[in-house]
Every structure is written in structure tokens, then in C-alpha cells.
Scaffold this motif. Sequence first.
Motif, PDB file in Angstrom:
ATOM      1  N   ASP A 133      80.639  13.034  21.123  1.00  0.00           N
ATOM      2  CA  ASP A 133      79.568  13.504  20.266  1.00  0.00           C
ATOM      3  C   ASP A 133      79.307  14.979  20.566  1.00  0.00           C
ATOM      4  N   PRO A 134      79.433  15.865  19.573  1.00  0.00           N
ATOM      5  CA  PRO A 134      79.234  17.297  19.832  1.00  0.00           C
ATOM      6  C   PRO A 134      77.792  17.644  20.206  1.00  0.00           C
ATOM      7  N   ASP A 135      76.852  16.724  20.022  1.00  0.00           N
ATOM      8  CA  ASP A 135      75.460  16.973  20.364  1.00  0.00           C
ATOM      9  C   ASP A 135      75.049  16.310  21.675  1.00  0.00           C
ATOM     10  N   GLU A 136      76.017  15.822  22.449  1.00  0.00           N
ATOM     11  CA  GLU A 136      75.727  15.234  23.755  1.00  0.00           C
ATOM     12  C   GLU A 136      76.405  16.065  24.836  1.00  0.00           C
ATOM     13  N   PHE A 137      75.678  16.248  25.936  1.00  0.00           N
ATOM     14  CA  PHE A 137      76.180  17.090  27.015  1.00  0.00           C
ATOM     15  C   PHE A 137      75.891  16.433  28.351  1.00  0.00           C
ATOM     16  N   TYR A 138      76.760  16.686  29.306  1.00  0.00           N
ATOM     17  CA  TYR A 138      76.478  16.297  30.680  1.00  0.00           C
ATOM     18  C   TYR A 138      75.542  17.346  31.263  1.00  0.00           C
ATOM     19  N   ASP A 139      74.678  16.921  32.181  1.00  0.00           N
ATOM     20  CA  ASP A 139      73.730  17.849  32.804  1.00  0.00           C
ATOM     21  C   ASP A 139      74.443  19.075  33.372  1.00  0.00           C
ATOM     22  N   HIS A 140      75.560  18.848  34.073  1.00  0.00           N
ATOM     23  CA  HIS A 140      76.247  19.968  34.721  1.00  0.00           C
ATOM     24  C   HIS A 140      76.796  20.984  33.722  1.00  0.00           C
ATOM     25  N   GLU A 141      77.006  20.566  32.468  1.00  0.00           N
ATOM     26  CA  GLU A 141      77.492  21.504  31.455  1.00  0.00           C
ATOM     27  C   GLU A 141      76.382  22.457  31.009  1.00  0.00           C
ATOM     28  N   LEU A 142      75.128  22.011  31.107  1.00  0.00           N
ATOM     29  CA  LEU A 142      73.992  22.817  30.665  1.00  0.00           C
ATOM     30  C   LEU A 142      73.454  23.718  31.774  1.00  0.00           C
ATOM     31  N   GLU A 143      73.558  23.237  33.015  1.00  0.00           N
ATOM     32  CA  GLU A 143      73.025  23.998  34.135  1.00  0.00           C
ATOM     33  C   GLU A 143      73.801  25.303  34.294  1.00  0.00           C
ATOM     34  N   GLY A 144      73.054  26.406  34.376  1.00  0.00           N
ATOM     35  CA  GLY A 144      73.668  27.726  34.506  1.00  0.00           C
ATOM     36  C   GLY A 144      73.811  28.473  33.190  1.00  0.00           C
ATOM     37  N   LEU A 145      73.572  27.795  32.058  1.00  0.00           N
ATOM     38  CA  LEU A 145      73.690  28.479  30.767  1.00  0.00           C
ATOM     39  C   LEU A 145      72.515  29.420  30.550  1.00  0.00           C
ATOM     40  N   SER A 146      72.776  30.510  29.849  1.00  0.00           N
ATOM     41  CA  SER A 146      71.749  31.483  29.493  1.00  0.00           C
ATOM     42  C   SER A 146      70.925  30.917  28.341  1.00  0.00           C
ATOM     43  N   VAL A 147      69.602  31.052  28.433  1.00  0.00           N
ATOM     44  CA  VAL A 147      68.702  30.593  27.379  1.00  0.00           C
ATOM     45  C   VAL A 147      68.147  31.824  26.678  1.00  0.00           C
ATOM     46  N   ARG A 148      68.301  31.842  25.338  1.00  0.00           N
ATOM     47  CA  ARG A 148      67.882  33.003  24.550  1.00  0.00           C
ATOM     48  C   ARG A 148      67.092  32.564  23.329  1.00  0.00           C
ATOM     49  N   LEU A 149      66.338  33.505  22.796  1.00  0.00           N
ATOM     50  CA  LEU A 149      65.668  33.286  21.517  1.00  0.00           C
ATOM     51  C   LEU A 149      66.655  33.613  20.399  1.00  0.00           C
ATOM     52  N   GLY A 150      66.317  33.257  19.188  1.00  0.00           N
ATOM     53  CA  GLY A 150      67.196  33.508  18.042  1.00  0.00           C
ATOM     54  C   GLY A 150      67.547  34.965  17.861  1.00  0.00           C
TER      55      GLY A 150
ATOM     56  N   GLU B 268      66.974   5.296  41.141  1.00  0.00           N
ATOM     57  CA  GLU B 268      66.607   6.088  39.972  1.00  0.00           C
ATOM     58  C   GLU B 268      67.908   6.485  39.289  1.00  0.00           C
ATOM     59  N   VAL B 269      68.071   6.066  38.057  1.00  0.00           N
ATOM     60  CA  VAL B 269      69.318   6.287  37.328  1.00  0.00           C
ATOM     61  C   VAL B 269      69.338   7.689  36.732  1.00  0.00           C
ATOM     62  N   ARG B 270      70.462   8.373  36.898  1.00  0.00           N
ATOM     63  CA  ARG B 270      70.636   9.715  36.330  1.00  0.00           C
ATOM     64  C   ARG B 270      71.945   9.790  35.546  1.00  0.00           C
ATOM     65  N   THR B 271      72.245   8.709  34.850  1.00  0.00           N
ATOM     66  CA  THR B 271      73.449   8.662  34.028  1.00  0.00           C
ATOM     67  C   THR B 271      73.126   7.926  32.742  1.00  0.00           C
ATOM     68  N   ASP B 272      73.838   8.274  31.683  1.00  0.00           N
ATOM     69  CA  ASP B 272      73.675   7.564  30.416  1.00  0.00           C
ATOM     70  C   ASP B 272      74.458   6.258  30.407  1.00  0.00           C
ATOM     71  N   GLU B 273      75.263   6.033  31.433  1.00  0.00           N
ATOM     72  CA  GLU B 273      76.118   4.845  31.477  1.00  0.00           C
ATOM     73  C   GLU B 273      75.879   4.022  32.739  1.00  0.00           C
ATOM     74  N   PRO B 274      74.638   3.578  32.971  1.00  0.00           N
ATOM     75  CA  PRO B 274      74.391   2.811  34.202  1.00  0.00           C
ATOM     76  C   PRO B 274      75.171   1.503  34.247  1.00  0.00           C
ATOM     77  N   GLU B 275      75.411   0.914  33.076  1.00  0.00           N
ATOM     78  CA  GLU B 275      76.157  -0.345  33.045  1.00  0.00           C
ATOM     79  C   GLU B 275      77.596  -0.166  33.506  1.00  0.00           C
ATOM     80  N   LEU B 276      78.128   1.034  33.387  1.00  0.00           N
ATOM     81  CA  LEU B 276      79.480   1.347  33.855  1.00  0.00           C
ATOM     82  C   LEU B 276      79.458   1.797  35.318  1.00  0.00           C
TER      83      LEU B 276
END
Length: 174
Positions: A95-112, A21-29
Amino acid sequence: MELVVGRVAKSHGVHGELVVEVRTDEPELRFAPGAVLRGRAPRARETREYTVESAREHSGRLLVRLQGISDRGAADTLRGTLFLVDTAELPPSEDPDEFYDHELEGLSVRLGDGTVVGTVSEVLHSAAGELLSVRAAERDREILVPFVTAIVPTVSITEGVIVIDPPEGLLDEE
């Protein structure tokens, strides 16, 4: 910190191929012939290195053959093994709109308006797209938030915050 790039689901056939099961955007690499993978078996602390002999796509997963794994029995012993890379080895995203999973994990999620919803516990990859698994701040429950711009307009790694604009009902308890 280590990042999971794949997980062995099961063996395939009698010649030692693995269904990964692939969990990377770069499986070919990551799974290119000659690539060296660090694998950690379930409940193991130590990792072991494996060299990719071949990889091919099959039903949304990869069939991977590793050097030294030549039969079904050897492949079966790798079931559940996680293939890992060190996050320090990863190039920064261009790309400023692309993130690694580990960069998102642990972030606080808030409403506007600043209301705290919870914390990202995991990024789930599904056929329909990515989902943020958010551990709710109130009551111990999981909220699955589709990781699309319409619902997640702002991600600030430096501030440690994700702002969401959930559609009606997304945050409701069942």
C-alpha cells in the motif's frame, strides 16, 4: 537497522506470562506460537532469542508466554525488554499510503511552501491513532503531528520529505 515490534511492560499472573505493548501492525504474525523473537533487555547490547509459546489479546496489549519462562520471577526479569526484527527481513508495503516507523523517522517535515518545520524523531502509536513526534528546526521542542491525510497530505520516502498542512495552532508554542 532494527525495528521494535513490542516491549515487555510487566509480568502477568504467576505462570510467566508477559504483558507486551505491541508496536507492529502484524502482531498475529510476529507473536504467533512458534515465532522466534529477538529480545534486548534494557541497557543491554546483545540480543537473545525467545520462542513464543502462546499469545492472546488483553486490554489492548498482548499476554505472551515464552518457552523457558514459566514463573513470575523469570517474567519479571524481562520487564522493559524490546522485541526486535531486522528491517531487511520486512516485506515491502504493498500500500503506497502505509509506512514502517523506521521509514518515517529522520524525514524532513515541511509546510506546503517549503518552510522547514523539523525532523521526525519518532512515530508514536496511541489509542487515538499515530502521531509524528517532530523535533522543531527552531528552538529545541517537540511538535506532535497527527498522522492523518488531512494534516499530512504528502510523504515521499525517496525525497526524504513529509509535507504537512497543519490546522491553526498546531505549530504554535505553548
